[in-house]
Design an enzyme around this catalytic site. Structure first.
Site, PDB file in Angstrom:
ATOM      1  N   LYS A   1       0.836  -1.208   0.000  1.00 22.09           N
ATOM      2  CA  LYS A   1       0.000   0.000   0.000  1.00 22.09           C
ATOM      3  C   LYS A   1       0.869   1.256   0.000  1.00 22.09           C
ATOM      4  O   LYS A   1       0.592   2.214  -0.719  1.00 22.09           O
ATOM      5  CB  LYS A   1      -0.929  -0.018   1.221  1.00 22.09           C
ATOM      6  CG  LYS A   1      -2.064  -1.029   1.067  1.00 22.09           C
ATOM      7  CD  LYS A   1      -2.738  -1.375   2.385  1.00 22.09           C
ATOM      8  CE  LYS A   1      -3.773  -2.482   2.177  1.00 22.09           C
ATOM      9  NZ  LYS A   1      -4.310  -3.036   3.417  1.00 22.09           N
TER      10      LYS A   1
ATOM     11  N   GLN B   1      -4.590  -1.575   9.724  1.00 22.04           N
ATOM     12  CA  GLN B   1      -4.410  -2.922   9.161  1.00 22.04           C
ATOM     13  C   GLN B   1      -4.934  -3.977  10.133  1.00 22.04           C
ATOM     14  O   GLN B   1      -4.537  -4.011  11.291  1.00 22.04           O
ATOM     15  CB  GLN B   1      -2.919  -3.145   8.853  1.00 22.04           C
ATOM     16  CG  GLN B   1      -2.604  -4.478   8.195  1.00 22.04           C
ATOM     17  CD  GLN B   1      -3.237  -4.628   6.823  1.00 22.04           C
ATOM     18  OE1 GLN B   1      -3.218  -3.725   6.000  1.00 22.04           O
ATOM     19  NE2 GLN B   1      -3.811  -5.783   6.563  1.00 22.04           N
TER      20      GLN B   1
ATOM     21  N   ASP C   1     -11.456   2.452   4.351  1.00 25.27           N
ATOM     22  CA  ASP C   1     -11.709   1.007   4.315  1.00 25.27           C
ATOM     23  C   ASP C   1     -13.201   0.718   4.214  1.00 25.27           C
ATOM     24  O   ASP C   1     -13.602  -0.397   3.887  1.00 25.27           O
ATOM     25  CB  ASP C   1     -11.152   0.344   5.586  1.00 25.27           C
ATOM     26  CG  ASP C   1      -9.997  -0.600   5.266  1.00 25.27           C
ATOM     27  OD1 ASP C   1      -9.846  -0.960   4.086  1.00 25.27           O
ATOM     28  OD2 ASP C   1      -9.269  -0.976   6.194  1.00 25.27           O
TER      29      ASP C   1
END
Length: 299
Positions: free
Chosen positions: A60, A104, A127
């Protein structure tokens, strides 16, 4: 005349489609930079040193650098207190240069994922996991600020491959909060007729055989056989499972939830594993970050 055994499904190349989307994002980032002197910013928070999480996060961060998106790296030790993680999230919420915050997952056992994710500002929830974003996704006539990345990537793969969703029978295999549930909601928004198959479903193959579109996200290696697939169906395989393979240097290879070799002989379209949905997830994360930045910068 070709016999049916000669049939080969069209491969949906997630890498190529993701690359196209990245180019679109890069030119938008450049436009924002030239016009407003600002670029999107993505903060990635990682707790502990799980190998798979580390490699996702590095991917990422590398992608941000390639597209000139500013990356904010927050690396916290495995034993960090939950309150400390939340206070970091609050700092990022308050930072005007950060337009997206990604924590994460999974987090270490002593930290509540739900608590941490709820603290992310709704406007920066790239997200798409904030309960308010998921709630709006579930409601007719409402739009969340962000759709979750992997489900959004699945829909994008179908749309960009010219596969119509409206009025089609779609079967989602798996009901996780990360893929199964949100992708079924997105398919509903696209006017598909949606069935969710899960571990308690009776005769799953019978249901899957009716599907024009299959989204496989069960996390079971090669569970869906070629005989379960309706001829001509579109198959999006989200599963990434490691199976032993002594011929490989690593000792394993990655396979999906669908038996790819068998499915190729029946399906109309199919995504490979790896190289199908994976690259799209990162591309959609960057797209969400860009969308979040545009809302703020172009206000």
């Amino acid at each position: 005349m070709a016999s049916p055994s000669d049939h080969k499904a069209t491969i949906i190349d997630g890498k190529a489609i993701a690359q196209t989307i990245r180019s679109e994002i890069a030119s938008e980032v450049q436009r924002l930079s030239e016009k407003y002197g600002k670029v999107p910013g993505l903060a990635v928070v990682i707790v502990g040193n799980r190998k798979d999480s580390q490699s996702y996060v590095n991917m990422k961060r590398k992608s941000c650098a390639e597209l000139c998106i500013k990356s904010f790296d927050i690396d916290l030790p495995e034993d960090v207190a939950e309150a400390e993680v939340i206070s970091k999230v609050h700092e990022l919420n308050a930072n005007p240069d950060v337009h997206g915050i990604l924590v994460q997952l999974p987090l270490p056992k002593h930290i509540s994922e739900e608590k941490v994710l709820c603290e992310i500002s709704l406007e920066k929830d790239v997200d798409g996991f904030h309960p308010l974003n998921i709630g709006k996704l579930a409601m007719k006539g409402r739009q969340p600020l962000f759709n979750p990345c992997t489900p959004r990537g699945c829909i994008e793969l179908l749309v960009r491959s010219g596969i119509s969703i409206k009025g089609k029978n779609a079967v989602v295999v798996g009901r996780s909060n990360i893929v199964g549930l949100p992708v079924s909601l997105l398919l509903l928004k696209e006017d598909a007729t949606v069935t969710v198959v899960h571990s308690r479903t009776k005769e799953p193959e019978k249901i899957i055989r009716e599907a024009d579109i299959i989204i496989a996200a069960a996390g079971q290696a090669m569970m869906i056989k070629g005989s379960w697939i309706k001829p001509g169906a579109a198959v999006i395989d989200v599963g990434t499972n490691a199976v032993d393979d002594p011929t490989r240097k690593s000792g394993y290879r990655l396979v999906g939830d669908v038996d790819f070799q068998e499915a190729c002989k029946v399906a109309g379209w199919i995504t490979p594993v790896p190289g199908g949905v994976g690259p799209m997830t990162v591309a959609m994360l960057l797209k969400n970050t860009l969308d979040g930045a545009k809302r703020v910068i172009e206000k």
